[in-house]
Design a protein around this motif. Structure first.
Motif, mmCIF file in Angstrom:
data_model
loop_
_atom_site.group_PDB
_atom_site.id
_atom_site.type_symbol
_atom_site.label_atom_id
_atom_site.label_comp_id
_atom_site.label_asym_id
_atom_site.label_seq_id
_atom_site.Cartn_x
_atom_site.Cartn_y
_atom_site.Cartn_z
ATOM 1 N N THR A 53 0.768 -1.109 -0.075
ATOM 2 C CA THR A 53 0.002 0.094 -0.094
ATOM 3 C C THR A 53 0.878 1.312 0.117
ATOM 4 O OG1 THR A 53 -1.499 -1.136 1.185
ATOM 5 C CG2 THR A 53 -2.091 1.168 1.335
ATOM 6 N N GLY A 54 1.948 1.377 0.564
ATOM 7 C CA GLY A 54 2.846 2.430 0.946
ATOM 8 C C GLY A 54 3.397 3.011 -0.567
ATOM 9 N N ILE A 55 3.712 2.216 -1.551
ATOM 10 C CA ILE A 55 4.014 2.817 -2.971
ATOM 11 C C ILE A 55 2.796 2.776 -3.781
ATOM 12 C CG2 ILE A 55 4.843 0.296 -3.803
ATOM 13 C CD1 ILE A 55 6.487 3.974 -4.235
ATOM 14 N N PHE A 56 2.100 1.666 -3.848
ATOM 15 C CA PHE A 56 0.796 1.716 -4.696
ATOM 16 C C PHE A 56 -0.217 2.944 -4.367
ATOM 17 C CE2 PHE A 56 2.731 -2.374 -5.614
ATOM 18 C CZ PHE A 56 2.447 -2.514 -7.166
ATOM 19 N N VAL A 57 -0.316 2.994 -3.088
ATOM 20 C CA VAL A 57 -1.550 3.980 -2.598
ATOM 21 C C VAL A 57 -1.037 5.144 -2.075
ATOM 22 C CG1 VAL A 57 -3.631 4.320 -1.193
ATOM 23 C CG2 VAL A 57 -2.957 1.940 -2.232
ATOM 24 N N GLY A 58 0.029 4.877 -1.366
ATOM 25 C CA GLY A 58 0.761 6.096 -0.398
ATOM 26 C C GLY A 58 1.562 7.389 -0.956
ATOM 27 N N LEU A 59 2.068 6.514 -2.356
ATOM 28 C CA LEU A 59 2.941 7.606 -2.997
ATOM 29 C C LEU A 59 2.354 9.022 -3.271
ATOM 30 C CD1 LEU A 59 5.529 8.099 -4.712
ATOM 31 C CD2 LEU A 59 4.447 7.100 -6.626
ATOM 32 N N SER A 60 1.160 8.872 -3.717
ATOM 33 C CA SER A 60 0.521 10.196 -3.914
ATOM 34 C C SER A 60 0.290 11.291 -2.765
ATOM 35 C CB SER A 60 -1.081 10.054 -4.570
ATOM 36 O OG SER A 60 -1.822 9.178 -3.524
ATOM 37 N N ALA A 286 7.013 11.474 -15.720
ATOM 38 C CA ALA A 286 6.095 11.172 -16.797
ATOM 39 C C ALA A 286 5.190 12.231 -17.043
ATOM 40 C CB ALA A 286 5.686 9.894 -16.828
ATOM 41 N N ILE A 287 4.333 12.590 -15.878
ATOM 42 C CA ILE A 287 3.160 13.501 -15.980
ATOM 43 C C ILE A 287 3.490 14.695 -14.966
ATOM 44 C CG2 ILE A 287 1.926 11.333 -16.731
ATOM 45 C CD1 ILE A 287 0.619 11.549 -13.752
ATOM 46 N N GLY A 288 4.136 14.897 -14.167
ATOM 47 C CA GLY A 288 4.427 15.925 -13.010
ATOM 48 C C GLY A 288 3.852 15.851 -11.788
ATOM 49 N N GLY A 289 4.775 16.504 -10.792
ATOM 50 C CA GLY A 289 4.150 16.132 -9.563
ATOM 51 C C GLY A 289 2.681 16.663 -9.251
ATOM 52 N N ASP A 290 2.071 17.749 -9.816
ATOM 53 C CA ASP A 290 0.812 18.054 -9.597
ATOM 54 C C ASP A 290 -0.133 17.111 -9.980
ATOM 55 O OD1 ASP A 290 1.689 18.408 -11.993
ATOM 56 O OD2 ASP A 290 0.488 20.275 -12.217
ATOM 57 N N GLN A 291 0.108 16.163 -11.135
ATOM 58 C CA GLN A 291 -1.001 15.241 -11.644
ATOM 59 C C GLN A 291 -0.989 14.069 -10.701
ATOM 60 O OE1 GLN A 291 -3.159 15.582 -14.280
ATOM 61 N NE2 GLN A 291 -2.566 17.661 -13.692
ATOM 62 N N VAL A 292 0.216 13.700 -9.892
ATOM 63 C CA VAL A 292 0.554 12.562 -9.106
ATOM 64 C C VAL A 292 -0.130 12.698 -7.629
ATOM 65 C CG1 VAL A 292 2.075 11.011 -8.207
ATOM 66 C CG2 VAL A 292 2.466 11.756 -10.528
ATOM 67 N N GLY A 293 0.451 13.832 -7.144
ATOM 68 C CA GLY A 293 -0.027 14.224 -5.734
ATOM 69 C C GLY A 293 -1.487 14.265 -5.520
ATOM 70 N N GLY A 294 -1.810 13.331 -4.451
ATOM 71 C CA GLY A 294 -3.297 13.420 -4.117
ATOM 72 C C GLY A 294 -4.093 12.585 -4.874
ATOM 73 N N ARG A 295 -3.549 11.900 -5.877
ATOM 74 C CA ARG A 295 -4.421 11.010 -6.937
ATOM 75 C C ARG A 295 -4.609 9.627 -6.299
ATOM 76 N NH1 ARG A 295 -6.526 12.053 -11.780
ATOM 77 N NH2 ARG A 295 -5.076 13.794 -12.021
ATOM 78 N N PRO A 296 -5.939 9.361 -6.228
ATOM 79 C CA PRO A 296 -5.954 7.813 -5.991
ATOM 80 C C PRO A 296 -5.299 6.960 -7.014
ATOM 81 C CG PRO A 296 -8.036 9.113 -5.497
ATOM 82 C CD PRO A 296 -7.251 9.834 -6.186
ATOM 83 N N ALA A 297 -4.961 5.859 -6.643
ATOM 84 C CA ALA A 297 -4.407 4.633 -7.611
ATOM 85 C C ALA A 297 -3.352 5.469 -8.621
ATOM 86 C CB ALA A 297 -5.352 4.054 -8.425
ATOM 87 N N ALA A 298 -2.529 6.363 -8.215
ATOM 88 C CA ALA A 298 -1.582 7.169 -9.079
ATOM 89 C C ALA A 298 -0.957 6.154 -10.011
ATOM 90 C CB ALA A 298 -0.922 8.080 -8.021
ATOM 91 N N LEU A 299 -0.269 5.262 -9.851
ATOM 92 C CA LEU A 299 0.313 4.256 -10.652
ATOM 93 C C LEU A 299 -0.437 3.989 -11.847
ATOM 94 C CD1 LEU A 299 2.834 2.612 -8.210
ATOM 95 C CD2 LEU A 299 3.063 4.853 -9.212
ATOM 96 N N SER A 300 -1.625 3.564 -11.621
ATOM 97 C CA SER A 300 -2.439 2.919 -12.923
ATOM 98 C C SER A 300 -2.649 4.302 -13.616
ATOM 99 C CB SER A 300 -3.908 2.540 -12.297
ATOM 100 O OG SER A 300 -3.405 1.406 -11.640
ATOM 101 N N TYR A 301 -3.059 5.602 -13.004
ATOM 102 C CA TYR A 301 -3.394 6.724 -13.932
ATOM 103 C C TYR A 301 -2.043 7.180 -14.785
ATOM 104 C CZ TYR A 301 -4.359 11.469 -14.914
ATOM 105 O OH TYR A 301 -4.503 12.865 -15.603
#
Length: 499
Positions: A53-60, A286-301
């Motif tokens: 969960t830490g990397i798959f969910v918590g990264l954002s 790949a997409i910028g920190g503003d697109q990754v931060g706070g986004r659920p399931a960020a890696l899939s996105y």
């Protein structure tokens, strides 16, 4: 004068490493648990307990705090873990029993501290397993939606706090893990190893996809929130490392614990740190920190954006389902072994120390743990207690570093297959880093933690202290009949091997 094997009221109840090993039977065959785990299985358990969960969910969440500087946050969290990993490596090789940090605290600082460490482990393992199971439920729904366009209704996939009634997938993953654990450690180790390899492959695949679309401009501004953001990101990133100490709970089931446990701990921390930094750089680049931060399931996105297809995101979702399931399995394994050690000492009910003669596993204890962990996973939203889990884990790590110092002074002749380098600088720095990250959790978390410790003290005074086998002398009597010469001396219950 106190009876042999008891401790004077004025002295701390300290149990020596020799007595801990003798009581567990860790140096003898046929003591209940079987030695079936080699170095690869131990490393797989470590990776299985950490990467989830830490990397798959918590990264954002970490990126939302630190921006691209989350890489620095991961490194700082890793440094904190490395200091303590050295301490766990030394103590895990010197005291190869199932109790992990609980047993290390018993040997170094005494029974009351050990009980509170065991109490905090309920946070590290119990809360994290329940939270991880909830995360697993979310990714199961995402995978179903990617593959079939259908997903479980909220009433069956979320607790009341999240708009549902019962989180059925969270209960299912805990039940599946308990079935594997009851069947035997060999089966559990094989399943964990397979899942660990699979999720590492998927994360490497993610890095390859992310770096194919890497743009330097996405890393600027590198630290939008400054040092404060990096510090907050470090606290959030630390949750991604929780679980590496589960390796030491396999001390009685490892084939060569004195050699393999230190190696497995250090290799896991190094491997996971490189992986986390690579994943973070690939995602943000790949997409910028503003697109990754706070986004659920960020890696899939990220994968969906880079590839222009939902198929890649489905693969990542599948990897998350596997990764999170392996965390549940590995961490539940660790919790049952720690409760077994506490039960042997009389600090928790004896049901947790009973081992099935057919499967060589603590069946009753495993089922109790599964039920207790499944209830909050099914009905609660656990986001509010993640910081409480983090501060409890950091407190445990600080105690382990202190235990290294205490045992170096009290037991200079202890057989140590690994020694903390640059002693005593390393354990002192380990304590300092842990205290800093504890400070970063905020005063509200400190108040919650104080209340949790107070409740633990009440349980210890009301049950543990009165039933302690060390205090009653039962430890000495049992050991005299079972350990071929280990005997207890002094009021502090110091044991020496005479064979």
């Amino acid at each position: 004068m106190p009876a042999p094997g008891t401790t004077p009221r004025s002295a701390p109840r300290i149990k020596s490493p020799a007595l801990l090993v003798a009581e567990s039977g860790a140096d003898r065959e046929g003591h209940g648990l079987k030695r079936t785990m080699g170095l690869f299985q131990l490393m797989s358990f470590g990776v299985g307990a950490i990467v989830g969960t830490g990397i798959f969910v918590g990264l954002s969440d970490s990126v939302a705090q630190a921006g691209p500087a989350v890489v620095v946050s991961f490194v700082l969290a890793a440094i904190t873990c490395v200091f303590t990993a050295f301490a766990f490596a030394e103590l895990g090789g010197a005291i190869p029993v199932s109790g992990s940090s609980y047993s290390f605290a018993y040997a170094g600082l005494g029974e009351s501290t050990a009980f509170l460490v065991g109490w905090c482990l309920l946070l590290e393992y119990g809360v994290s397993v329940s939270a991880v199971a909830v995360g697993w439920s979310q990714y199961v729904n995402e995978l179903l939606d990617s593959l079939t366009g259908w997903h479980l209704p909220a009433v069956l996939s979320a607790g009341p706090g999240d708009g549902g009634v019962v989180n059925l997938p969270a209960v299912i993953v805990i039940a599946m893990a308990s079935v594997l654990l009851v069947r035997g450690v060999r089966e559990s180790a094989r399943a964990t190893a397979a899942m660990a390899v699979l999720k590492l492959v998927i994360l490497v695949l993610f890095c390859a996809i992310g770096f194919s679309a890497f743009k330097d401009g996405n890393l600027t501004p590198f630290s939008p929130a400054g040092l404060g953001g990096i510090g907050a990101g470090t606290t959030a990133a630390f949750f991604s490392y929780i679980g590496f100490d589960a390796i030491t709970t396999a001390g009685e089931e490892a084939k060569n614990p004195r050699r393999d446990i230190p190696v497995a701990i250090l290799v896991c921390i190094g491997l996971v740190t490189l992986l986390y930094c690579a994943v973070a750089l690939a995602a943000i680049g790949a997409i910028g920190g503003d697109q990754v931060g706070g986004r659920p399931a960020a890696l899939s996105y990220v994968v969906n954006v880079v590839t222009g297809s939902s198929a890649g995101g489905a693969v990542i979702a599948f990897g998350a389902v596997v990764a999170i399931a392996s965390v549940v399995l590995a961490v539940m394994y660790g919790q049952t072994r720690i409760l077994m050690s506490m039960s042997r000492d009389g600090l928790v009910p004896r049901v947790f120390e009973k081992v099935s003669p057919r499967t060589s596993t603590p069946v009753a204890g495993t089922l109790i743990v599964a039920i207790v962990f499944a209830l909050p996973a099914a009905f609660a939203s656990l986001d509010s207690v993640v910081n409480l889990c983090t501060i409890g884990t950091l407190a445990i790590m600080a105690v382990v570093n202190i235990a290294v110092i205490a045992l170096r002074r009290r037991e200079p002749g202890l057989d140590r297959s690994f020694r903390v380098p640059l002693y005593p600088v390393m354990p002192v720095l380990g304590v300092a880093f842990c205290l800093y990250l504890m400070y970063e959790t905020g005063w509200t978390t400190w108040l919650q933690f104080a209340g949790f410790l107070a409740a633990g003290l009440l349980v210890y005074v009301g049950y543990g202290r009165r039933h302690s086998r060390l205090a009653t002398g039962q430890a000495a009597r049992d050991d005299a009949g079972a350990a071929d010469g280990a005997e207890v001396t002094d009021g502090a219950a110091t044991a020496t091997r005479t064979a």
